[in-house]
Design a protein around this motif. Structure first.
Motif, PDB file in Angstrom:
ATOM      1  N   GLU A 101      -2.870  -1.218  -3.658  1.00 31.22           N
ATOM      2  CA  GLU A 101      -1.467  -1.496  -3.965  1.00 31.22           C
ATOM      3  C   GLU A 101      -0.532  -0.828  -2.961  1.00 31.22           C
ATOM      4  N   LEU A 102      -0.812   0.418  -2.623  1.00 30.86           N
ATOM      5  CA  LEU A 102       0.041   1.115  -1.655  1.00 30.86           C
ATOM      6  C   LEU A 102      -0.035   0.483  -0.272  1.00 30.86           C
ATOM      7  N   ALA A 103      -1.208   0.014   0.114  1.00 33.09           N
ATOM      8  CA  ALA A 103      -1.363  -0.633   1.423  1.00 33.09           C
ATOM      9  C   ALA A 103      -0.450  -1.846   1.537  1.00 33.09           C
ATOM     10  N   VAL A 104      -0.414  -2.663   0.500  1.00 32.67           N
ATOM     11  CA  VAL A 104       0.440  -3.855   0.521  1.00 32.67           C
ATOM     12  C   VAL A 104       1.913  -3.442   0.525  1.00 32.67           C
ATOM     13  N   ALA A 105       2.268  -2.483  -0.318  1.00 35.95           N
ATOM     14  CA  ALA A 105       3.669  -2.053  -0.413  1.00 35.95           C
ATOM     15  C   ALA A 105       4.167  -1.443   0.902  1.00 35.95           C
ATOM     16  N   LEU A 106       3.295  -0.693   1.572  1.00 30.28           N
ATOM     17  CA  LEU A 106       3.702   0.014   2.784  1.00 30.28           C
ATOM     18  C   LEU A 106       3.415  -0.764   4.061  1.00 30.28           C
ATOM     19  N   GLY A 107       2.709  -1.879   3.937  1.00 26.44           N
ATOM     20  CA  GLY A 107       2.385  -2.692   5.103  1.00 26.44           C
ATOM     21  C   GLY A 107       1.404  -2.022   6.043  1.00 26.44           C
ATOM     22  N   ILE A 108       0.429  -1.294   5.479  1.00 23.14           N
ATOM     23  CA  ILE A 108      -0.590  -0.628   6.289  1.00 23.14           C
ATOM     24  C   ILE A 108      -1.976  -1.057   5.819  1.00 23.14           C
ATOM     25  N   GLU A 109      -2.991  -0.699   6.584  1.00 19.30           N
ATOM     26  CA  GLU A 109      -4.366  -1.018   6.206  1.00 19.30           C
ATOM     27  C   GLU A 109      -4.794  -0.141   5.033  1.00 19.30           C
ATOM     28  N   LYS A 110      -5.589  -0.712   4.151  1.00 16.85           N
ATOM     29  CA  LYS A 110      -6.049   0.010   2.964  1.00 16.85           C
ATOM     30  C   LYS A 110      -6.787   1.295   3.332  1.00 16.85           C
ATOM     31  N   GLN A 111      -7.618   1.238   4.367  1.00 15.88           N
ATOM     32  CA  GLN A 111      -8.399   2.417   4.738  1.00 15.88           C
ATOM     33  C   GLN A 111      -7.540   3.532   5.341  1.00 15.88           C
ATOM     34  N   GLY A 112      -6.293   3.238   5.662  1.00 15.71           N
ATOM     35  CA  GLY A 112      -5.404   4.255   6.206  1.00 15.71           C
ATOM     36  C   GLY A 112      -4.491   4.896   5.173  1.00 15.71           C
ATOM     37  N   VAL A 113      -4.577   4.452   3.938  1.00 17.48           N
ATOM     38  CA  VAL A 113      -3.651   4.932   2.909  1.00 17.48           C
ATOM     39  C   VAL A 113      -3.857   6.409   2.589  1.00 17.48           C
ATOM     40  N   GLU A 114      -5.093   6.842   2.436  1.00 13.59           N
ATOM     41  CA  GLU A 114      -5.338   8.239   2.068  1.00 13.59           C
ATOM     42  C   GLU A 114      -4.750   9.188   3.111  1.00 13.59           C
ATOM     43  N   SER A 115      -4.988   8.923   4.381  1.00 11.70           N
ATOM     44  CA  SER A 115      -4.445   9.798   5.422  1.00 11.70           C
ATOM     45  C   SER A 115      -2.919   9.696   5.473  1.00 11.70           C
ATOM     46  N   TYR A 116      -2.372   8.517   5.212  1.00 13.50           N
ATOM     47  CA  TYR A 116      -0.918   8.351   5.175  1.00 13.50           C
ATOM     48  C   TYR A 116      -0.313   9.234   4.072  1.00 13.50           C
ATOM     49  N   ILE A 117      -0.938   9.208   2.893  1.00 13.25           N
ATOM     50  CA  ILE A 117      -0.456  10.022   1.764  1.00 13.25           C
ATOM     51  C   ILE A 117      -0.496  11.507   2.144  1.00 13.25           C
ATOM     52  N   LYS A 118      -1.609  11.962   2.689  1.00 15.12           N
ATOM     53  CA  LYS A 118      -1.739  13.380   3.071  1.00 15.12           C
ATOM     54  C   LYS A 118      -0.673  13.770   4.095  1.00 15.12           C
ATOM     55  N   GLU A 119      -0.438  12.886   5.050  1.00 15.02           N
ATOM     56  CA  GLU A 119       0.573  13.153   6.074  1.00 15.02           C
ATOM     57  C   GLU A 119       1.972  13.250   5.455  1.00 15.02           C
ATOM     58  N   GLU A 120       2.298  12.323   4.562  1.00 20.89           N
ATOM     59  CA  GLU A 120       3.622  12.325   3.931  1.00 20.89           C
ATOM     60  C   GLU A 120       3.827  13.547   3.052  1.00 20.89           C
ATOM     61  N   ILE A 121       2.791  13.935   2.311  1.00 25.32           N
ATOM     62  CA  ILE A 121       2.899  15.127   1.467  1.00 25.32           C
ATOM     63  C   ILE A 121       3.045  16.371   2.342  1.00 25.32           C
ATOM     64  N   GLY A 122       2.312  16.385   3.453  1.00 23.84           N
ATOM     65  CA  GLY A 122       2.440  17.500   4.401  1.00 23.84           C
ATOM     66  C   GLY A 122       3.844  17.618   4.950  1.00 23.84           C
ATOM     67  N   LYS A 123       4.448  16.488   5.290  1.00 26.38           N
ATOM     68  CA  LYS A 123       5.819  16.482   5.816  1.00 26.38           C
ATOM     69  C   LYS A 123       6.801  17.021   4.774  1.00 26.38           C
ATOM     70  N   SER A 124       6.633  16.582   3.523  1.00 28.61           N
ATOM     71  CA  SER A 124       7.574  17.015   2.484  1.00 28.61           C
ATOM     72  C   SER A 124       7.423  18.500   2.200  1.00 28.61           C
ATOM     73  N   ARG A 125       6.209  19.037   2.339  1.00 21.89           N
ATOM     74  CA  ARG A 125       6.008  20.476   2.136  1.00 21.89           C
ATOM     75  C   ARG A 125       6.646  21.261   3.268  1.00 21.89           C
ATOM     76  N   GLU A 126       6.574  20.728   4.484  1.00 19.50           N
ATOM     77  CA  GLU A 126       7.180  21.408   5.639  1.00 19.50           C
ATOM     78  C   GLU A 126       8.698  21.496   5.503  1.00 19.50           C
ATOM     79  N   THR A 127       9.317  20.461   4.958  1.00 19.51           N
ATOM     80  CA  THR A 127      10.777  20.456   4.819  1.00 19.51           C
ATOM     81  C   THR A 127      11.239  21.340   3.667  1.00 19.51           C
ATOM     82  N   CYS A 128      10.325  21.732   2.773  1.00 18.85           N
ATOM     83  CA  CYS A 128      10.687  22.596   1.653  1.00 18.85           C
ATOM     84  C   CYS A 128      10.782  24.065   2.067  1.00 18.85           C
ATOM     85  N   TYR A 129      10.199  24.405   3.210  1.00 12.96           N
ATOM     86  CA  TYR A 129      10.157  25.813   3.638  1.00 12.96           C
ATOM     87  C   TYR A 129      11.211  26.112   4.663  1.00 12.96           C
TER      88      TYR A 129
END
Length: 172
Positions: free
Chosen positions: A144-172
């Motif tokens: 579902e996230l792959a379709v919503a974000l317009g990315i390949e399904k196999q890239g979703v997990e790394s995309y999520i980790k990257e986005e969560i990492g970015k949001s944690r960096e901006t919190c500090y």
């Protein structure tokens, strides 16, 4: 009512595209009943026919890109599903899967990832039921996230980790 071109989550078929809303020209199909014709995104050889007035198979609109980003932002705060009793654990997983929501898929994934890490660190094996539900939740969520974000399904997990990492960096 969904329309042609919409993306829909259709029960255990996962994310599907509405290819038509029409009556069916089949022997046993009522001529006055409308059906959704779905094409599962990740099972191209399948076609699913669901009556528009269906009340048994859960249908919901797939996440939009904005909703997908909001969900990813909520992942760190979504609660785990810790249940000590093995028999109750599977029932909880089943109930979450039946709800057919991305938040519940995330809760299953988070719980089972941490449970796997904990068991492996203690020299224990991973439980088959856990692996089954982890795979199902990842498959539905990432599709579902792959379709919503317009990315390949196999890239979703790394995309999520990257986005969560970015949001944690901006919190500090």
């Amino acid at each position: 009512m969904f329309k042609k071109g919409d993306y829909v989550i259709c029960g255990s078929n996962g994310i599907c595209k509405v290819t038509d809303v029409t009556t069916l020209n089949m022997v046993d199909a009522p001529k006055d009943r409308l059906y959704y014709i779905f094409k599962p995104v990740y099972s191209e050889s399948s076609t699913v026919y669901i009556p528009v007035d269906n009340h048994k198979i859960p249908l919901r609109a797939a996440l939009s890109e904005q909703e997908a980003h909001a969900l990813i932002g909520k992942i760190p705060s979504l609660e785990l599903l810790w249940v000590e009793n093995e028999k109750q654990r599977e029932l909880i997983y089943k109930e979450c899967m039946k709800k057919n929501t991305c938040e519940d898929y995330v809760r299953i994934i988070k719980t089972l990832y941490l449970r796997r890490q904990s068991r492996l660190s203690k020299g224990k094996k991973v439980i088959g039921i856990d692996e089954k539900y982890l795979k199902m939740a990842e498959d539905y969520l990432y599709g579902e996230l792959a379709v919503a974000l317009g990315i390949e399904k196999q890239g979703v997990e790394s995309y999520i980790k990257e986005e969560i990492g970015k949001s944690r960096e901006t919190c500090y």
